[in-house]
Design a protein around this motif. Structure first.
Motif, PDB file in Angstrom:
ATOM      1  N   ASP A  20      -8.073   2.941  -3.508  1.00 39.31           N
ATOM      2  CA  ASP A  20      -7.487   2.444  -2.305  1.00 39.31           C
ATOM      3  C   ASP A  20      -7.059   3.846  -1.509  1.00 39.31           C
ATOM      4  N   LEU A  21      -7.934   4.079  -0.364  1.00 44.56           N
ATOM      5  CA  LEU A  21      -7.540   5.359   0.141  1.00 44.56           C
ATOM      6  C   LEU A  21      -6.444   5.289   1.408  1.00 44.56           C
ATOM      7  N   GLN A  22      -5.490   6.325   1.067  1.00 40.92           N
ATOM      8  CA  GLN A  22      -4.503   6.794   1.854  1.00 40.92           C
ATOM      9  C   GLN A  22      -5.037   7.673   2.705  1.00 40.92           C
ATOM     10  N   ASP A  53     -12.674  -2.410  -0.133  1.00 36.10           N
ATOM     11  CA  ASP A  53     -12.614  -3.695   0.603  1.00 36.10           C
ATOM     12  C   ASP A  53     -12.041  -3.718   1.893  1.00 36.10           C
ATOM     13  N   ILE A  54     -11.610  -2.486   2.543  1.00 37.00           N
ATOM     14  CA  ILE A  54     -11.208  -2.574   3.755  1.00 37.00           C
ATOM     15  C   ILE A  54     -11.549  -1.007   4.418  1.00 37.00           C
TER      16      ILE A  54
ATOM     17  N   VAL B  19      -0.856   2.102   1.752  1.00 34.40           N
ATOM     18  CA  VAL B  19      -1.696   1.504   0.841  1.00 34.40           C
ATOM     19  C   VAL B  19      -0.849   0.150   0.171  1.00 34.40           C
ATOM     20  N   ARG B  26      -3.119  -8.347   1.133  1.00 37.07           N
ATOM     21  CA  ARG B  26      -4.191  -9.024   0.447  1.00 37.07           C
ATOM     22  C   ARG B  26      -3.714 -10.078  -0.809  1.00 37.07           C
TER      23      ARG B  26
END
Ligand SMILES: Nc1ncnc2c1ncn2[C@@H]1O[C@H](COP(=O)(O)OP(=O)(O)O)[C@@H](O)[C@H]1O
Ligand SMILES: [Mg+2]
Lengths: 145, 136, 279
Positions: A20-22, A53-54, B19, B26
């Motif tokens: 997950d990219l911050q 996914d986003i 995040v 989600r």
């Protein structure tokens, strides 16, 4: 902060985003890539986002920035594997990533990079030929490779 | 009549919090079985708004809840901060307009990605943005 | 609510093969030959043993002891709903158990009113479970059918290695266009195709929203690394696009599906040549 690993593959750099990219991760990746392009003399950058996914405007901008800065450093960038839902959302958001090359998957992305580098070699060969006194027998060394 | 269940609140103080907000939204969107595209749209909107809460608002909270109305389900996400507020909302909602160095697509984009969108803001007091996405 | 531990009902259920036989007999009538006696017999027998087990935990069908029984009834309702049984037919099959229990109570000489009432209430509750899950199953069947219909009217087909197309026919509304476009993009991934064709020869007119969806699909395909061509734009639709000031920009359009296919095939490196000697 997690970092995205950058792998060297021949004269290309391969980035496969699996986390997950911050925002800070995104900025760090951009910096890492600029450094690695210069230190390895890479001619291509392949960013695989099939696991992402986003993509929001911040992440989307990263692709455009990486494409722009790699071009300045004489390298090409291809973003591969964007999921349909992500693509639909990005378009809705108003981001079309003009100037970013895309491909369906890693294999096709590599093909694009190879084609670009072949073209580059032909061009360089042509330029080199131009310096020589033209002889009857043509055909640069890389032609048709 | 709209009913609401499962209210959850998360702080937004760091990039990692943004995040976590995405992940929560989600999970809740999956729970009510939003389509994959709608999930992606909602999470992307939440990501933009959570970032605004952090970057422009200083810090704040995200509150996520499940709605139900006439047999349809939805997710409501509220982003609240006590930052500087937005002096000109219309301008802020113009695609491409930014007061900083962003792309200026967060607020306008988020509005396009959801079914309901509301901004409550006052200069010097803070900003609250509320979004809702319903199942089709 | 009754505090019944269900002892008497349980005893009746266990009073032998007669209960099962009577149940099947009573259930057969309303089902009017939709099931073979053999199949009905097996179903009743399986359900009976699940119920006998459940009654160990009392008569309240909402308790955990009935989880298995409720699951069985849900499955049964779903299956019968799919096979076109009416809700009445399905519930009647369950209610038929009453006949069997009353008869058993009568025979045992244990036919006091309390037992009969208890048995009756218990079967009613089971009937309700059946009815509810039947309704839910029907809704599911209907929405699945609606989806299937959409699939049928808008098939995404593979025309060539690396080329998929969706021929759209009839009036497009925004919702349908959106679903079709999502499916087209997903097919690009699933088949590894780099070319998509949206053929709108069969579409008489489009509104702004639909035109926008088509456009967005083309851009989304590009983001995914594929090229999307639109073919068969009628003059009227071209008018709409121009008057609405929608930027179709550098999007590839072709007048016919055949031209679009040829264009896509060239893109994949295929050259189509007419053989010498043929017309
Ligand atoms: N929570 C907030 N508090 C204060 N100002 C905000 C807030 N959210 C948005 N804004 C203002 O609206 C502008 C547009 O926001 P946005 O579209 O997300 O673009 P960006 O974040 O890229 O600048 C911001 O530049 C900022 O001035
Ligand atoms: Mg923003």
């Amino acid at each position: 902060m997690e970092r995205v690993p950058v792998l060297s593959l021949g004269d290309a750099l391969l980035v496969s985003i699996q986390i997950d990219l911050q925002d800070n991760t995104v900025l760090a990746l951009q910096e890492d890539l600029a450094e690695r392009i210069v230190s390895t003399g890479a001619r291509g950058v392949l960013i695989d986002i099939s696991a992402v996914d986003i993509v929001d405007s911040f992440i989307g901008r990263m692709f455009a920035s990486i494409a722009a800065l790699s071009r300045l450093l004489d390298a090409e960038t291809v973003v591969v594997g964007m999921r349909p839902a992500v693509a639909i959302t990005l378009v809705e958001l108003g981001l079309s990533l003009a100037g970013v090359r895309t491909a369906l998957d890693v294999e096709r992305g590599m093909k694009i990079l190879r084609a670009l580098s072949d073209r580059r070699e032909v061009r360089q060969a042509d330029e080199a030929d131009a310096d020589l006194v033209p002889v009857a027998e043509g055909g640069g060394p890389a032609a048709g490779a | 009549m709209t009913t609401s269940t499962g209210v959850e609140e998360l702080p937004i103080r760091t990039g990692d919090d943004v995040v976590r907000v995405r992940q929560l939204v989600r999970a809740r969107a999956q729970e009510v079985r939003l389509s994959l595209v709608d999930q992606t749209k909602l999470v992307t909107a939440a990501s933009e708004l959570a970032r605004n809460t952090l970057v422009h608002g200083g810090s704040g909270t995200a509150t996520v809840e499940t709605l139900s109305r006439d047999g349809r389900s939805g997710i409501r996400a509220v982003f609240a901060d006590e930052g500087p507020g937005i002096p000109d909302v219309d301008q802020a909602l113009t695609p491409g307009w930014t007061s900083g160095s962003g792309l200026g697509l967060g607020l306008s984009g988020a509005r396009k990605l959801v079914d309901e969108f509301a901004i409550d803001t006052a200069v010097g007091r803070g900003t609250t943005v509320t979004v809702v996405k319903w199942t089709r | 609510m009754t505090q019944a531990d269900g002892g008497r009902v349980r005893a009746l259920l266990r009073s032998g093969d007669k209960v099962l036989r009577r149940w099947v007999e009573a259930a057969e009538e309303p089902l009017r030959g939709r099931l073979t006696t053999g199949e009905l017999g097996r179903t009743c027998s399986d359900l009976l043993s699940v119920l006998v087990e459940a009654t160990d935990g009392g008569l309240d069908v909402r308790t955990d002891a009935y989880a298995g029984a409720r699951g069985f009834l849900t499955e049964l309702s779903r299956d019968w709903a799919r096979r076109g049984f009416s809700p009445t037919e399905t519930a009647s099959a369950v209610f038929a158990l009453k006949d069997a229990l009353f008869a058993a109570a009568d025979e045992d000489g244990d036919g006091d009113l309390a037992t009969v009432l208890e048995a009756s209430r218990w079967v009613d509750a089971l009937g309700l479970v059946t009815f509810e899950s039947f309704a839910r199953a029907r809704e599911q069947v209907i929405s699945e059918q609606a989806e299937q219909l959409l699939e049928l009217t808008t098939p995404v087909v593979k025309l060539w290695e690396g080329v998929v197309a969706v021929p759209l026919i009839g009036t497009l509304d925004s919702a349908r266009t959106q679903i079709v476009m999502e499916k087209l993009l997903q097919t690009l991934v699933d088949t590894g195709s780099e070319h998509a064709i949206i053929d709108i020869t069969g579409v008489p007119a489009v509104d702004t929203e639909v035109a926008q969806h088509l456009l967005k699909t083309v851009v989304a395909a590009r983001l995914m690394g594929a090229e999307c061509t639109i073919s068969g734009i009628r003059p009227q639709i071209a008018q709409t696009i121009v008057t609405l000031g929608i930027e179709f920009g550098d999007i590839t359009t072709k007048s016919t599906l055949a031209d679009a296919l040829l264009h896509a095939m060239r893109g994949t490196g295929v050259e189509v040549v007419r053989r010498a000697g043929s017309r």
